[in-house]
Motif scaffolding. Structure first.
Motif, short mmCIF file in Angstrom:
data_model
loop_
_atom_site.label_atom_id
_atom_site.label_comp_id
_atom_site.label_asym_id
_atom_site.label_seq_id
_atom_site.Cartn_x
_atom_site.Cartn_y
_atom_site.Cartn_z
N ALA A 1 -2.71 -4.09 1.78
CA ALA A 1 -3.67 -3.07 1.36
C ALA A 1 -2.96 -2.03 0.50
CB ALA A 1 -4.32 -2.41 2.58
N ALA A 2 -3.72 -1.36 -0.35
CA ALA A 2 -3.14 -0.37 -1.26
C ALA A 2 -3.12 0.99 -0.59
CB ALA A 2 -3.94 -0.31 -2.55
N GLY A 3 -1.93 1.51 -0.34
CA GLY A 3 -1.80 2.86 0.18
C GLY A 3 -1.91 2.94 1.69
N PRO A 4 -1.40 4.00 2.28
CA PRO A 4 -1.44 4.17 3.73
C PRO A 4 -2.80 4.61 4.23
CG PRO A 4 -0.42 6.06 2.72
CD PRO A 4 -0.70 5.09 1.60
N ALA A 5 -3.09 4.35 5.49
CA ALA A 5 -4.36 4.74 6.08
C ALA A 5 -4.32 6.20 6.52
CB ALA A 5 -4.67 3.85 7.29
N ALA A 6 -5.48 6.81 6.54
CA ALA A 6 -5.56 8.22 6.93
C ALA A 6 -5.12 8.40 8.36
CB ALA A 6 -6.99 8.71 6.76
N SER A 7 -4.30 9.40 8.59
CA SER A 7 -3.81 9.82 9.89
C SER A 7 -2.95 8.79 10.59
CB SER A 7 -4.96 10.24 10.82
OG SER A 7 -5.70 9.13 11.27
N ALA A 8 -2.66 7.64 9.96
CA ALA A 8 -1.70 6.71 10.52
C ALA A 8 -0.30 7.29 10.42
CB ALA A 8 -1.77 5.36 9.81
N VAL A 9 -0.08 8.12 9.42
CA VAL A 9 1.19 8.84 9.25
C VAL A 9 0.86 10.32 9.10
CG1 VAL A 9 3.23 9.16 7.82
CG2 VAL A 9 2.28 6.86 8.12
N GLN A 10 1.26 11.10 10.08
CA GLN A 10 0.99 12.54 10.06
C GLN A 10 2.32 13.29 9.97
OE1 GLN A 10 -1.65 13.66 13.32
NE2 GLN A 10 -2.43 11.58 13.39
N VAL A 11 2.51 13.99 8.87
CA VAL A 11 3.73 14.78 8.65
C VAL A 11 3.39 16.25 8.78
CG1 VAL A 11 5.65 15.27 7.09
CG2 VAL A 11 4.57 13.00 7.06
N THR A 12 4.05 16.95 9.67
CA THR A 12 3.82 18.37 9.84
C THR A 12 5.11 19.13 9.57
OG1 THR A 12 4.27 18.17 12.21
CG2 THR A 12 1.97 18.05 11.51
#
Length: 263
Positions: free
Chosen positions: A187-198
């Motif tokens: 798939a193109a690009g990461p999924a929402a909130s699968a990677v959360q950087v704070t």
């Protein structure tokens, strides 16, 4: 607390169950109860487990080494309770002991789950060995978009680089956040909130990564490798001493069943 109750309700509705610690506090890894139960049920062979619950075997002795996912259990020993339908061969106690041994072995070798006890209650005797069942869903739901820290382009770019590094880890099947469609390797690009950087650039950073694993991989080993991959993206292996502190937590939301179990 209202927010805590809401988190608990949402996770229950999504069917993930509790978020269980993998390994020790320093490992910074967790797995959804549903995913763990699916793997354990397949290890039970011809026996059938129902009403499976996994929770703390006692009070936690150590706090997590990294910020945990919301509502996750702290690291520590776990206990499984379940009803059991078993084929009594040669005797019921022997059959129960065999299932208990298989569960504890699978928890250790197959998952890295600190399961120290399995309380099984026999509720049914089977007339013949039961065919293995798939047990659990093949994947968890996932969001769409990039996730990351807010909506800034820098955050999206970082989340994308972390996602690509994690997807390259052996045993990671896809990014699998709690809400929305799962993301495959193609798939193109990461999924929402699968990677959360704070955390802002140049300051302390924390990353939460949610993944689904391929069948046959030890969950703790894959989570450790995913943590290292995510950490190296933000900290950099060559300048780790100069970089701000980066912590990573990995949540395994699904473990895909073997192809034979999906038929």
């Amino acid at each position: 607390m209202p927010a805590e109750r809401l988190t608990h309700m949402v996770r229950r509705q999504l069917g993930l169950g509790r978020l269980l610690p993998l390994g020790r506090a320093a490992d910074g890894a967790w797995i959804a109860e549903e995913a763990a139960v699916g793997v354990l049920c397949r290890a039970a062979g011809g026996a059938r487990l129902s009403g499976v619950r996994i929770g703390p075997a006692g009070p936690a002795t150590d706090g997590p080494a990294v910020p945990p996912p919301p509502s996750a259990l702290p690291p520590g020993p776990l206990r499984l309770t379940a009803d059991l339908a078993v084929y009594a061969d040669p005797t019921v106690p022997a059959a129960v002991d065999a299932v208990r041994g298989a569960l504890l072995d699978c928890a250790d070798r197959g998952l890295g789950l600190p399961l120290t006890a399995a309380d099984l209650r026999v509720t049914e005797l089977l007339d013949a060995p039961a065919a293995p069942e798939a047990g659990g869903r093949g994947g968890s739901s996932a969001g769409s978009g990039t996730g990351g820290s807010g909506t800034e382009a820098g955050g999206r770019d970082e989340a994308g680089r972390v996602a690509r590094a994690v997807l390259a880890v052996d045993g990671v099947a896809r990014l699998a956040p709690v809400v929305g469609p799962a993301l495959s390797r193609v798939a193109a690009g990461p999924a929402a909130s699968a990677v959360q950087v704070t955390g802002a650039s140049g300051e302390r950073r924390h990353v939460l990564v949610e993944v689904a694993l391929s069948p046959g991989v030890r969950a703790l080993d894959a989570a450790r490798a995913a943590r290292t991959a995510a950490h190296d993206v933000l900290a950099g292996t060559g300048r780790a001493k100069a970089a701000p502190r980066v912590t990573v937590a990995v949540l395994v939301t699904a473990v895909d069943p073997p192809l034979t179990a999906r038929r």
